[in-house]
Design a protein around this motif. Structure first.
Motif, PDB file in Angstrom:
ATOM      1  N   ASP A  86      44.547  37.378  43.706  1.00 29.58           N
ATOM      2  CA  ASP A  86      43.188  36.918  43.996  1.00 29.58           C
ATOM      3  C   ASP A  86      42.876  37.050  45.480  1.00 29.58           C
ATOM      4  N   ARG A  87      43.836  36.703  46.345  1.00 25.40           N
ATOM      5  CA  ARG A  87      43.610  36.825  47.802  1.00 25.40           C
ATOM      6  C   ARG A  87      43.386  38.271  48.201  1.00 25.40           C
TER       7      ARG A  87
ATOM      8  N   ASP B  35      39.933  39.211  47.404  1.00 27.84           N
ATOM      9  CA  ASP B  35      39.001  38.570  48.337  1.00 27.84           C
ATOM     10  C   ASP B  35      39.019  39.263  49.694  1.00 27.84           C
TER      11      ASP B  35
ATOM     12  N   ARG C 252      35.902  41.127  51.568  1.00 28.67           N
ATOM     13  CA  ARG C 252      35.441  40.768  52.916  1.00 28.67           C
ATOM     14  C   ARG C 252      35.296  42.005  53.792  1.00 28.67           C
TER      15      ARG C 252
END
Length: 532
Positions: free
Chosen positions: A373-374, A377, A381
């Motif tokens: 998930d990171r 993300d 970004r």
């Protein structure tokens, strides 16, 4: 630098001195829309003189009849791949008349969903399957998303280098195929952790024509008469405006093993999805999609990198991987650089090779769901805010400045570049790193930064600027000579590819429905991994 990375670099110096890294194999796939002189997507058929889209090995189409796709052979020297790609452009321009090849990733001016013509591959069952698959993409996601173009970079190490690495790691008991596949998945996981750096350095899509959004609001700045522009984005192509599939996100493929990857894709191809079932597979006798499952076929799964293996005529791509392991990897997150006639150059290739070898040699633990998930993300970004000062990325121990992370990666890449440059006085990999390093602290030097600045300084629209760029590049391709042997080859392939398509159509002896049934029955069958 980690102990493992340092140990592996030291252990491979002998192989580097013997020139094994000079045998890295790479191929380039490049997409490009055909447009008219005003920057509108063309509605004309793929030129027949270019050969059959179905059977030509180097010139075909991707989603749309207007979306050219060039495929180079595999080369060891980057310049050879680029020269072949340039000649594919030169050959094409002989038969385009006033049409141009769009040199940007985000598409030219569109006129609604139906203005993106779906590619037609003829009447054979194989050709019909390719066409119906694209119809399925239309009803699921719309055609406009499929008009985006990019560069796919195929990369593999030579067998002798794999043997050196396997011996260095003391894994003589593993079969070469099993070791190689496991190591490629190590590479892929590290790529997933750090691919944001490539999207920042090479992202080239900060602007779109407003026709792309069809009136939807994307939080972008209005510029000129028709342009939507971002002052922070690196690559809108890789953002939620581009290739996205919320249904696929549930698959949670983080590339921890070949078995998991193949099993997850096979499950997705066999599992119905309610929304797609409501769309219907056929309507009034016309095929709308190949099936109503999460994925119609493996190719529908989108990722910034894929493990690949050339499939045999009776295999799907996952069966080929399952049977003989990973043969090469395909990098899929690269924008077309509109400032470059080919969309890519040797500096970018040398950086990619250094980055990919670094991903292979450093530690690569499995990716748990929280890290997966990171990573998603962090990528999101960078694609939307990569050029924003002070941007941070999230890690297990908290946020860190993107620029700090990028410099740390480049410090490690420098040692890998030295390894790759062993015995080469021109030091092409180290030169590539030095050339690109200033982009980290100056986003204005990135392709996205340069394009945004030009649009603002000239006050022009995205489509107008890219169209003029396409005209200049077309003049260059038409003015520079082709390799004569390659010219003869492409002329011959254009003729023989049409013959091959006719033969394929004549050989069909079952209905399309039966053909599809047999295909998916085979696709569900696992293939035994070959240890040799």
């Amino acid at each position: 630098m980690s102990e493992q990375l340092a140990r592996r670099i030291e252990g491979l110096k002998g192989a580097a001195q013997r020139g094994l890294f000079a045998r890295i194999r790479r191929g380039i796939e490049k997409e490009g829309l055909r447009v008219d002189q005003q920057g509108n997507i063309e509605q004309t058929p793929h030129p027949r003189a270019l050969g059959s889209k179905l059977t030509h090995p180097h010139i075909t189409t991707d989603y749309s009849e207007a979306l050219l796709e060039y495929i180079t052979p595999v080369f060891c020297r980057p310049q050879d791949a680029l020269d072949f790609l340039a000649d594919l452009h030169r050959f094409t321009y002989r038969y385009l008349g006033d049409e141009l090849i769009w040199p940007a990733s985000m598409p030219a001016r569109l006129n609604g969903n139906d203005s993106v013509p779906i590619a037609d591959y003829g009447s054979s069952n194989v050709g019909a399957m390719k066409h119906v698959y694209r119809r399925g993409l239309d009803v699921r996601y719309g055609r406009i998303m499929q008009s985006i173009a990019g560069i796919h970079y195929n990369f593999s190490l030579p067998d002798a280098l794999w043997s050196e690495l396997q011996q260095l790691e003391g894994e003589s008991e593993a079969s070469p195929n099993a070791y190689r596949s496991r190591a490629y998945f190590d590479l892929i996981r590290n790529f997933r952790r750090n691919s944001w750096l490539l999207m920042y350095l090479f992202g080239a899509s900060p602007a779109i024509d407003r026709s792309f959004l069809e009136g939807r609001d994307a939080g972008l700045e209005h510029h000129g008469e028709r342009t939507l522009l971002s002052s922070t984005a690196s690559t809108l192509r890789m953002s939620d405006l581009g290739y996205q599939n919320k249904v696929q996100s549930q698959l949670r493929i983080c590339f921890n093993s070949l078995e998991n990857y193949v099993g997850t894709l096979r499950h997705a191809i066999a599992t119905p999805w309610p929304d797609y079932e409501r769309l219907g597979v056929q309507q009034e006798g016309e095929w709308r999609q190949l099936n109503s499952n999460i994925l119609q076929i493996e190719n529908e799964y989108y990722s910034d990198i894929r493990p690949k293996r050339v499939a045999r005529h009776d295999e799907t791509s996952t069966q080929a991987l399952e049977a003989r392991g990973v043969e090469y990897i395909e990098v899929r997150c690269l924008d077309l650089d509109p400032f470059l006639p080919l969309g890519i150059d040797e500096t970018e290739i040398r950086f990619l090779d250094t980055f990919l070898v670094w991903c292979l040699l450093r530690e690569s633990p499995w990716i748990p769901d929280a890290e997966c998930d990171r990573l998603d993300d962090n990528r999101a970004r960078v694609v939307r805010y990569g050029r924003q000062p002070g941007l941070t990325l999230e890690f297990e121990d908290g946020p860190r400045l993107m620029s700090t992370c990028a410099h740390e990666i480049l410090d490690e890449l420098a040692s890998v570049a030295q390894l790759l440059d062993s015995g080469d006085e021109t030091a092409p990999h180290q030169t590539a790193l030095k050339t690109l390093a200033p982009r980290i602290d100056d986003p204005g030097l990135t392709p996205a930064g340069r394009l945004e600045r030009l649009l603002r300084e000239q006050g022009c629209d995205f489509v107008d600027w890219v169209t003029e760029q396409a005209r200049q590049q077309a003049e260059w391709f038409r003015a520079t000579p082709m390799d004569r042997a390659r010219e003869a080859l492409l002329e011959q392939l254009s003729e023989t590819s049409h013959i091959q398509q006719r033969d394929t159509e004549a050989d069909d002896d079952v209905s399309f429905a039966e053909f599809l049934g047999r295909y998916f029955e085979r696709a569900r069958q696992p293939h035994t991994f070959q240890k040799a």
